[in-house]
Write a protein that holds these residues in place. Structure first.
Motif, PDB file in Angstrom:
ATOM      1  N   GLN A   1       0.821  -0.968   0.316  1.00 19.83           N
ATOM      2  CA  GLN A   1      -0.151  -0.598   0.086  1.00 19.83           C
ATOM      3  C   GLN A   1       1.258   1.593  -0.177  1.00 19.83           C
ATOM      4  O   GLN A   1       1.806   1.739   0.933  1.00 19.83           O
ATOM      5  CB  GLN A   1      -1.170  -0.427   1.108  1.00 19.83           C
ATOM      6  CG  GLN A   1      -1.623   0.765   1.405  1.00 19.83           C
ATOM      7  CD  GLN A   1      -3.147   1.319   0.364  1.00 19.83           C
ATOM      8  OE1 GLN A   1      -3.277   0.251   0.356  1.00 19.83           O
ATOM      9  NE2 GLN A   1      -2.973   2.353  -0.204  1.00 19.83           N
ATOM     10  N   ASP A   2       0.551   2.009  -1.349  1.00 19.33           N
ATOM     11  CA  ASP A   2       1.143   3.252  -1.210  1.00 19.33           C
ATOM     12  C   ASP A   2       0.397   4.434  -0.735  1.00 19.33           C
ATOM     13  O   ASP A   2      -0.419   4.529  -0.382  1.00 19.33           O
ATOM     14  CB  ASP A   2       2.363   3.149  -2.501  1.00 19.33           C
ATOM     15  CG  ASP A   2       1.791   3.552  -3.454  1.00 19.33           C
ATOM     16  OD1 ASP A   2       0.471   4.121  -3.495  1.00 19.33           O
ATOM     17  OD2 ASP A   2       1.670   2.178  -4.411  1.00 19.33           O
ATOM     18  N   GLU A   3       1.004   5.264  -0.493  1.00 18.93           N
ATOM     19  CA  GLU A   3       0.899   7.101  -0.408  1.00 18.93           C
ATOM     20  C   GLU A   3       1.301   7.821  -1.942  1.00 18.93           C
ATOM     21  O   GLU A   3       0.798   9.173  -1.755  1.00 18.93           O
ATOM     22  CB  GLU A   3       0.933   7.498   0.825  1.00 18.93           C
ATOM     23  CG  GLU A   3       0.475   6.890   2.305  1.00 18.93           C
ATOM     24  CD  GLU A   3       1.757   7.253   2.750  1.00 18.93           C
ATOM     25  OE1 GLU A   3       2.461   7.834   3.296  1.00 18.93           O
ATOM     26  OE2 GLU A   3       1.213   6.307   4.346  1.00 18.93           O
TER      27      GLU A   3
ATOM     28  N   PHE B   1       2.151  -1.265 -21.433  1.00 15.33           N
ATOM     29  CA  PHE B   1       0.941   0.031 -20.911  1.00 15.33           C
ATOM     30  C   PHE B   1       1.714   0.478 -20.038  1.00 15.33           C
ATOM     31  O   PHE B   1       2.657  -0.190 -18.742  1.00 15.33           O
ATOM     32  CB  PHE B   1      -0.537  -0.730 -19.623  1.00 15.33           C
ATOM     33  CG  PHE B   1      -1.019   0.614 -19.103  1.00 15.33           C
ATOM     34  CD1 PHE B   1      -1.813   1.574 -20.275  1.00 15.33           C
ATOM     35  CD2 PHE B   1      -0.690   0.876 -18.177  1.00 15.33           C
ATOM     36  CE1 PHE B   1      -2.172   3.101 -20.121  1.00 15.33           C
ATOM     37  CE2 PHE B   1      -1.293   2.000 -17.964  1.00 15.33           C
ATOM     38  CZ  PHE B   1      -2.177   3.066 -18.518  1.00 15.33           C
ATOM     39  N   THR B   2       2.158   2.040 -19.913  1.00 20.51           N
ATOM     40  CA  THR B   2       3.125   2.488 -19.141  1.00 20.51           C
ATOM     41  C   THR B   2       2.311   3.890 -19.643  1.00 20.51           C
ATOM     42  O   THR B   2       2.573   4.597 -20.341  1.00 20.51           O
ATOM     43  CB  THR B   2       4.643   2.715 -19.227  1.00 20.51           C
ATOM     44  OG1 THR B   2       5.198   3.376 -18.519  1.00 20.51           O
ATOM     45  CG2 THR B   2       4.856   3.123 -21.111  1.00 20.51           C
ATOM     46  N   THR B   3       2.330   4.427 -18.217  1.00 22.96           N
ATOM     47  CA  THR B   3       2.170   6.099 -18.746  1.00 22.96           C
ATOM     48  C   THR B   3       3.627   7.479 -17.697  1.00 22.96           C
ATOM     49  O   THR B   3       3.611   8.334 -17.617  1.00 22.96           O
ATOM     50  CB  THR B   3       1.251   6.760 -17.091  1.00 22.96           C
ATOM     51  OG1 THR B   3       1.516   6.142 -15.995  1.00 22.96           O
ATOM     52  CG2 THR B   3       0.270   6.275 -17.278  1.00 22.96           C
ATOM     53  N   LYS B   4       4.441   6.200 -18.413  1.00 22.77           N
ATOM     54  CA  LYS B   4       5.723   7.363 -17.944  1.00 22.77           C
ATOM     55  C   LYS B   4       6.711   7.247 -18.782  1.00 22.77           C
ATOM     56  O   LYS B   4       5.833   7.597 -20.162  1.00 22.77           O
ATOM     57  CB  LYS B   4       7.062   5.788 -17.251  1.00 22.77           C
ATOM     58  CG  LYS B   4       6.455   5.749 -15.663  1.00 22.77           C
ATOM     59  CD  LYS B   4       7.010   4.298 -15.144  1.00 22.77           C
ATOM     60  CE  LYS B   4       6.536   4.254 -13.615  1.00 22.77           C
ATOM     61  NZ  LYS B   4       6.920   2.662 -12.861  1.00 22.77           N
ATOM     62  N   ASP B   5       7.572   8.345 -19.022  1.00 25.29           N
ATOM     63  CA  ASP B   5       8.168   9.225 -19.732  1.00 25.29           C
ATOM     64  C   ASP B   5       8.687   7.984 -20.627  1.00 25.29           C
ATOM     65  O   ASP B   5       9.385   6.750 -19.857  1.00 25.29           O
ATOM     66  CB  ASP B   5       8.980  10.676 -19.308  1.00 25.29           C
ATOM     67  CG  ASP B   5       8.361  11.196 -18.668  1.00 25.29           C
ATOM     68  OD1 ASP B   5       6.880  11.466 -19.344  1.00 25.29           O
ATOM     69  OD2 ASP B   5       8.800  11.834 -17.578  1.00 25.29           O
TER      70      ASP B   5
ATOM     71  N   GLY C   1       9.913   4.397 -18.581  1.00 25.24           N
ATOM     72  CA  GLY C   1       8.985   3.264 -18.252  1.00 25.24           C
ATOM     73  C   GLY C   1       8.947   2.148 -18.995  1.00 25.24           C
ATOM     74  O   GLY C   1       8.936   2.824 -20.575  1.00 25.24           O
ATOM     75  N   THR C   2       8.457   1.207 -19.322  1.00 29.92           N
ATOM     76  CA  THR C   2       8.805  -0.329 -20.727  1.00 29.92           C
ATOM     77  C   THR C   2       7.215  -0.529 -20.358  1.00 29.92           C
ATOM     78  O   THR C   2       6.973  -1.212 -21.406  1.00 29.92           O
ATOM     79  CB  THR C   2       9.767  -1.158 -20.555  1.00 29.92           C
ATOM     80  OG1 THR C   2       9.706  -1.872 -19.012  1.00 29.92           O
ATOM     81  CG2 THR C   2      10.752  -0.731 -20.896  1.00 29.92           C
ATOM     82  N   GLY C   3       6.555  -0.830 -19.415  1.00 32.24           N
ATOM     83  CA  GLY C   3       5.523  -0.794 -19.579  1.00 32.24           C
ATOM     84  C   GLY C   3       5.470  -2.744 -18.927  1.00 32.24           C
ATOM     85  O   GLY C   3       4.327  -2.993 -19.224  1.00 32.24           O
TER      86      GLY C   3
ATOM     87  N   GLY D   1       7.060  -4.381 -15.992  1.00 29.64           N
ATOM     88  CA  GLY D   1       6.595  -4.514 -15.320  1.00 29.64           C
ATOM     89  C   GLY D   1       5.240  -5.498 -14.434  1.00 29.64           C
ATOM     90  O   GLY D   1       5.524  -6.107 -13.963  1.00 29.64           O
ATOM     91  N   LEU D   2       4.525  -4.512 -14.521  1.00 35.61           N
ATOM     92  CA  LEU D   2       3.050  -5.119 -14.055  1.00 35.61           C
ATOM     93  C   LEU D   2       2.714  -6.808 -14.711  1.00 35.61           C
ATOM     94  O   LEU D   2       2.474  -7.235 -14.199  1.00 35.61           O
ATOM     95  CB  LEU D   2       2.001  -4.515 -14.143  1.00 35.61           C
ATOM     96  CG  LEU D   2       2.690  -3.424 -12.975  1.00 35.61           C
ATOM     97  CD1 LEU D   2       1.343  -2.303 -12.899  1.00 35.61           C
ATOM     98  CD2 LEU D   2       2.720  -4.102 -11.413  1.00 35.61           C
ATOM     99  N   SER D   3       2.693  -6.912 -16.256  1.00 34.33           N
ATOM    100  CA  SER D   3       2.296  -7.982 -16.919  1.00 34.33           C
ATOM    101  C   SER D   3       3.692  -9.197 -16.488  1.00 34.33           C
ATOM    102  O   SER D   3       2.818 -10.230 -16.448  1.00 34.33           O
ATOM    103  CB  SER D   3       2.814  -7.464 -18.289  1.00 34.33           C
ATOM    104  OG  SER D   3       3.583  -7.273 -19.132  1.00 34.33           O
TER     105      SER D   3
HETATM  106  P1  ADP Z   1       6.429   0.456 -16.017  1.00 30.07           P
HETATM  107  O1  ADP Z   1       6.807   1.058 -14.768  1.00 30.07           O
HETATM  108  O2  ADP Z   1       7.724   0.742 -16.830  1.00 30.07           O
HETATM  109  O3  ADP Z   1       5.627   1.552 -16.555  1.00 30.07           O
HETATM  110  P2  ADP Z   1       4.208  -1.115 -14.839  1.00 30.07           P
HETATM  111  O4  ADP Z   1       4.425  -2.185 -15.838  1.00 30.07           O
HETATM  112  O5  ADP Z   1       5.609  -2.135 -13.964  1.00 30.07           O
HETATM  113  O6  ADP Z   1       5.518  -0.829 -16.456  1.00 30.07           O
HETATM  114  O7  ADP Z   1       3.430  -0.231 -14.812  1.00 30.07           O
HETATM  115  C1  ADP Z   1       2.316   0.075 -15.177  1.00 30.07           C
HETATM  116  C2  ADP Z   1       1.585   1.627 -15.236  1.00 30.07           C
HETATM  117  O8  ADP Z   1       1.318   1.403 -13.989  1.00 30.07           O
HETATM  118  C3  ADP Z   1       2.079   2.474 -14.517  1.00 30.07           C
HETATM  119  O9  ADP Z   1       3.276   3.225 -16.062  1.00 30.07           O
HETATM  120  C4  ADP Z   1       1.176   3.307 -14.544  1.00 30.07           C
HETATM  121  O10 ADP Z   1       0.987   4.416 -14.813  1.00 30.07           O
HETATM  122  C5  ADP Z   1       0.860   2.341 -12.632  1.00 30.07           C
HETATM  123  N1  ADP Z   1       1.359   1.715 -11.618  1.00 30.07           N
HETATM  124  C6  ADP Z   1       1.413   1.335 -11.183  1.00 30.07           C
HETATM  125  N2  ADP Z   1       2.273   1.279 -10.251  1.00 30.07           N
HETATM  126  C7  ADP Z   1       1.324   2.131  -9.841  1.00 30.07           C
HETATM  127  C8  ADP Z   1       1.221   3.102  -8.284  1.00 30.07           C
HETATM  128  N3  ADP Z   1       2.066   2.280  -7.321  1.00 30.07           N
HETATM  129  N4  ADP Z   1       1.093   3.972  -8.410  1.00 30.07           N
HETATM  130  C9  ADP Z   1       0.310   4.745  -9.201  1.00 30.07           C
HETATM  131  N5  ADP Z   1       0.973   3.879 -10.960  1.00 30.07           N
HETATM  132  C10 ADP Z   1       0.867   2.640 -10.948  1.00 30.07           C
END
Ligand code: ADP
Length: 504
Positions: free
Chosen positions: A423-425, A442-446, A450-452, A454-456
């Motif tokens: 759980q983050d803030e 899928f990424t919202t990072k610059d 981010g590569t999008g 990590g989570l997949s």
């Molecule tokens: P990346 O970190 O390379 O963008 P991830 O698959 O790890 O790829 O994450 C995908 C997207 O999920 C992120 O770009 C971000 O938008 C969103 N995200 C993941 N974890 C969090 C978090 N703890 N808080 C806010 N957004 C998150």
């Protein structure tokens, strides 16, 4: 019953029925013919003798005529013959044996045959032939004639022998038909069907090898050819699927490896910082020893410090190598709190850089789940790094480890499992982005950040463990990622009964 056997039985039954009906009709026809022959022979004989008797009667008188009848009678053994008056009452020596009612057709009709029983002997055929003796005065008004009697025993013998002959001929015909039909049925239908069945069973077991070769050019041969074509198509499709699967697995492995390397890269700076302090201590202490100014106790003390710092560095390097090494998942009972502790310690430098704190809370007794420690550590690192990146300086990330009875998203069956909740803030995830965070790329990072992946990749790893990852978030209210891993051991206490303690 098998199809070929059914066909053979059906055809044989039809042959037997046909032969039986044909045999019956043939016996009946022959018996009828024999009967007609007997009657017509008797008529002819009666007619011939009757003419002679009439001549003699008219020329030499009735006595001579009766003598002639006796003479003929003594020479003809099979047919008995005597003179009768058709109007003579029963009991009269010249009365006919047949009752008068059966002779009413006479004399309008020249001859009549009737069958009378003659116990204890066989039935007899009585034939009455009218003899026209009109010339003698005394008998002018009487109608007389010949009575010919013949035993029906030969007819009975003939019909019996005809029946036996027909039955034997039918039996031979049926026997031959059975042999031919059975042979052809098994060769043309039974054998090919058995081969087709074997082939279908082999296909069912997944064996597509060995095309089926059937001789001839009938429907079964066509079916075998179609089956061979189908197997060839299936084999091609299987090969394509295998190649595509291999390519996908290779691509997935590559992405995982790339992700792992990316994480290692990020960690490297922190690790360098972690190694810097012990290295300085080691080199300082070694310099002191080298100068030779230290007392023996101080040398021993410095050596102990050098050893302690070396062990710390070795542990750090081993953790990093474990994390970066590429290997297939190997599940074994893993203390999740200990694993999280190691991950937190690896990420501490990064957290410090972000001015954030990582707090670990773990349930007692320790939560142990079958897991590949390296892979789960990779997942936890990904989630923790995302959490750290999402936070403004001074934030806190809570890591909770406990047991829970939770329902898998797809099938909804509640199962006891281990849970790691992060759980983050941070700034949270918008409702539009939330359904996509586990999608690859899928990424919202610059760009460059981010590569999008990590989570997949993390989701894939946890899925391979039989678990799943849950996420809930709201903009500016932080995010909560929960990793669920199945507990293969005895069911765990319910969520409500688990206690939590804080691990510093
Ligand atoms: P990346 O970190 O390379 O963008 P991830 O698959 O790890 O790829 O994450 C995908 C997207 O999920 C992120 O770009 C971000 O938008 C969103 N995200 C993941 N974890 C969090 C978090 N703890 N808080 C806010 N957004 C998150």
């Amino acid at each position: 019953m098998k199809l070929a056997a059914k066909l053979v039985v059906f055809i044989i039954a039809a042959i037997i029925l046909d032969s039986a009906v044909a045999g019956y009709l043939s016996v009946r026809r022959e018996v009828e013919l024999f009967d007609v022959d007997m009657r017509s022979d008797a008529h002819l004989l009666g007619d011939a003798v009757g003419r002679m008797v009439a001549d003699v009667w008219n020329t030499n008188g009735p006595d001579r005529a009766l003598e002639l009848i006796d003479e003929v009678n003594s020479r003809e053994y099979a047919v008995g013959m005597r003179w009768v008056w058709f109007d003579a009452p029963p009991g009269d020596p010249f009365a006919p044996r047949a009752p008068h009612e059966q002779l009413t057709a006479l004399p309008a009709q020249d001859a009549v045959s009737v069958v009378l029983s003659d116990p204890p002997g066989p039935d007899r055929l009585f034939t009455y032939v009218v003899v026209h003796t009109g010339k003698h005065r005394s008998e002018e008004k009487r109608v007389g004639g010949l009575e010919l009697s013949e035993s029906l025993a030969p007819a009975r013998d003939y019909s019996r022998s005809t029946i036996i002959r027909t039955v034997v001929a039918t039996a031979i015909l049926v026997g031959l038909s059975i042999s031919v039909v059975a042979l052809l049925g098994l060769t043309w239908v039974g054998q090919p069907l058995r081969q087709l069945t074997d082939k279908a069973q082999r296909v069912g077991r997944g064996d597509l090898s060995g095309p089926l070769t059937l001789r001839g050019n009938d429907e079964l041969t066509q079916l075998a050819q179609n089956m061979n074509t189908m197997c060839a198509e299936l084999a091609r499709a299987q090969e394509k699927v295998r190649q595509e699967t291999e390519a996908r697995i290779a691509a997935l492995e590559q992405s995982r490896h790339a992700d792992r390397l990316k994480t290692v890269g990020r960690l490297a700076s922190g690790v360098a910082h972690e190694l810097g302090t012990p290295l300085n201590v080691v080199s300082g202490r070694a310099a002191l020893i080298a100068r030779g100014d230290l007392s023996p106790d101080e040398v021993t003390d410095s050596a102990r410090i050098i050893r302690g710092e070396s062990e710390r560095m070795a542990t750090l390097i081993r953790q990093l190598l474990d994390f970066a090494r590429r290997r297939s998942p190997k599940k074994q009972p893993t203390d999740l709190a200990r694993l999280a502790e190691q991950t937190v310690s690896l990420l501490k430098p990064l957290a410090q850089k972000q001015n954030a704190t990582l707090e670990l809370h773990a349930a007692t007794p320790p939560v142990v789940a079958p897991a590949d420690a390296g892979q789960v550590q990779q997942v936890l690192s990904n989630i923790l790094m995302n959490a750290l990146q999402a936070m403004t300086p001074g934030g806190k990330v809570n890591i909770d480890i406990d047991r829970a009875t939770a329902a898998r998203p797809a099938n909804g069956a509640p199962t006891p499992c281990a849970r790691i909740a992060v759980q983050d803030e941070g700034h949270g995830i918008t409702p539009e982005h939330l359904p996509h965070v586990f999608e690859p790329f899928f990424t919202t990072k610059d760009v460059g950040e981010g590569t999008g992946l990590g989570l997949s990749i993390s989701y894939g790893i946890i899925q391979e463990h039989g678990g799943w990852i849950d996420v809930s978030s709201a903009p500016s209210r932080g995010s909560r990622f929960s990793i669920y891993l199945p507990l293969e051991a005895a069911p765990c206490p319910d969520e409500s009964s688990s206690s939590t303690t804080t691990r510093p």
